[in-house]
Design an enzyme around this catalytic site. Structure first.
Site, mmCIF file in Angstrom:
data_model
loop_
_atom_site.group_PDB
_atom_site.id
_atom_site.type_symbol
_atom_site.label_atom_id
_atom_site.label_comp_id
_atom_site.label_asym_id
_atom_site.label_seq_id
_atom_site.Cartn_x
_atom_site.Cartn_y
_atom_site.Cartn_z
ATOM 1 N N ARG A 38 11.998 -6.060 3.950
ATOM 2 C CA ARG A 38 11.943 -4.652 4.374
ATOM 3 C C ARG A 38 12.937 -4.420 5.512
ATOM 4 O O ARG A 38 13.648 -3.422 5.534
ATOM 5 C CB ARG A 38 10.514 -4.309 4.815
ATOM 6 N N ARG B 213 11.631 -0.656 12.160
ATOM 7 C CA ARG B 213 10.421 -0.360 12.943
ATOM 8 C C ARG B 213 10.306 -1.305 14.128
ATOM 9 O O ARG B 213 10.567 -2.498 14.000
ATOM 10 C CB ARG B 213 9.182 -0.530 12.052
ATOM 11 N N LYS C 125 0.834 -1.212 0.000
ATOM 12 C CA LYS C 125 0.000 0.000 0.000
ATOM 13 C C LYS C 125 0.867 1.260 0.000
ATOM 14 O O LYS C 125 0.634 2.188 -0.762
ATOM 15 C CB LYS C 125 -0.919 0.047 1.245
ATOM 16 N N ARG D 224 -9.236 0.985 9.323
ATOM 17 C CA ARG D 224 -8.774 -0.373 9.625
ATOM 18 C C ARG D 224 -9.814 -1.172 10.380
ATOM 19 O O ARG D 224 -9.584 -2.338 10.691
ATOM 20 C CB ARG D 224 -7.525 -0.271 10.497
ATOM 21 N N ARG E 118 -0.098 -8.312 14.017
ATOM 22 C CA ARG E 118 -0.646 -7.361 13.040
ATOM 23 C C ARG E 118 -1.480 -8.091 11.994
ATOM 24 O O ARG E 118 -2.534 -7.614 11.585
ATOM 25 C CB ARG E 118 0.493 -6.561 12.375
HETATM 26 P P1 AMP Z 1 1.188 0.741 9.579
HETATM 27 O O1 AMP Z 1 2.344 1.673 9.389
HETATM 28 O O2 AMP Z 1 0.002 1.100 8.732
HETATM 29 O O3 AMP Z 1 1.576 -0.709 9.423
HETATM 30 O O4 AMP Z 1 0.695 0.918 11.091
HETATM 31 C C1 AMP Z 1 1.566 0.625 12.174
HETATM 32 C C2 AMP Z 1 0.756 0.514 13.458
HETATM 33 O O5 AMP Z 1 0.101 1.762 13.724
HETATM 34 C C3 AMP Z 1 -0.381 -0.500 13.424
HETATM 35 O O6 AMP Z 1 0.074 -1.827 13.697
HETATM 36 C C4 AMP Z 1 -1.285 0.046 14.518
HETATM 37 O O7 AMP Z 1 -0.765 -0.219 15.806
HETATM 38 C C5 AMP Z 1 -1.185 1.541 14.291
HETATM 39 N N1 AMP Z 1 -2.202 2.018 13.321
HETATM 40 C C6 AMP Z 1 -1.971 2.558 12.095
HETATM 41 N N2 AMP Z 1 -3.122 2.887 11.491
HETATM 42 C C7 AMP Z 1 -4.108 2.533 12.357
HETATM 43 C C8 AMP Z 1 -5.523 2.590 12.298
HETATM 44 N N3 AMP Z 1 -6.170 3.077 11.230
HETATM 45 N N4 AMP Z 1 -6.214 2.133 13.371
HETATM 46 C C9 AMP Z 1 -5.594 1.650 14.460
HETATM 47 N N5 AMP Z 1 -4.259 1.549 14.574
HETATM 48 C C10 AMP Z 1 -3.522 1.978 13.527
#
Ligand code: AMP
Length: 204
Positions: A127, A139, A13, A88, A150
């Protein structure tokens, strides 16, 4: 143009969103990036989000709904935006549609990138390796335990969004396993409603 990208962690994405920001001149709004910035800044939201993010869980709907609601009002979103990692959960999707309705914003497309799970684990490993090779910081949630969490959060809470947007007739599902350029072409074809040859290869 206002878009949502759906797909599990590692589906591509972020990569695809970055390519579209250049082409269409609209920002990528990654709630993950916004939350990581809040954690780095040590803000109140960051403090509340850090632990749950590190474990691979989801931050509360209220926090992310608020962040996105404020972010889409900023000047650089005047011509649109790409939501990456939001919504999400179904409650987030409902909050978003109410939020957009209040602002008179119309959603142009919801694009889901489908990928198989073995590939996801390999992509995350890559990654991590690429980040280390480039001298970057890995990360804190890119480790096997958090990644499994996740993925399970995705299956349980985010995957139902496909049916939600399908019912609304807004969902387009693309093959996220296709070559990265073909995925981009497929997305552009959806956006331009002009399915070209390499583009249609990635459309499911
Ligand atoms: P990402 O970078 O999109 O993989 O997000 C990393 C982490 O941020 C996720 O595993 C969640 O803990 C938190 N996070 C990001 N976007 C959301 C969302 N829309 N709702 C809830 N938690 C989020």
């Amino acid at each position: 143009m206002r878009l949502i990208f759906l797909g599990p962690p590692g589906a591509g994405k972020g990569t695809q969103a970055k390519r579209l920001t250049d082409k269409y001149g609209i920002p990528q709004l990654s709630t993950g990036d916004m939350l990581r910035a809040a954690v780095s800044a040590g803000s109140e939201i960051g403090k509340r989000a850090k632990e749950v993010m590190d474990s691979g869980g989801l931050v509360s709907d209220d926090i992310v709904n608020q962040i996105v609601s404020e972010r889409v009002e900023q000047a650089d979103c005047a011509n649109g935006f790409i939501l990456d990692g939001y919504p999400r959960t179904v409650p987030q999707a409902k909050a978003l549609s109410e939020n957009l309705r209040q602002k008179d914003f119309v959603l142009d497309a919801v694009i889901e990138l489908k990928v198989d799970q073995e590939a996801l684990i390999r992509r995350i490993e890559n990654r991590v390796a690429e980040t280390i090779a480039a001298g970057g910081t890995v990360r804190s949630d890119d480790n096997p335990e958090s990644f499994r969490k996740r993925l399970s959060e995705y299956r349980e809470k985010t995957a139902p969004l496909s049916a939600y947007y399908q019912e609304q007739g807004e969902l387009v599902v693309l093959d996220g396993m296709a070559d990265v350029d073909d995925v981009t072409a497929a997305i552009e074809a959806v956006l331009e409603k002009d399915a070209g040859s390499s583009a249609s290869a990635a459309r499911i």
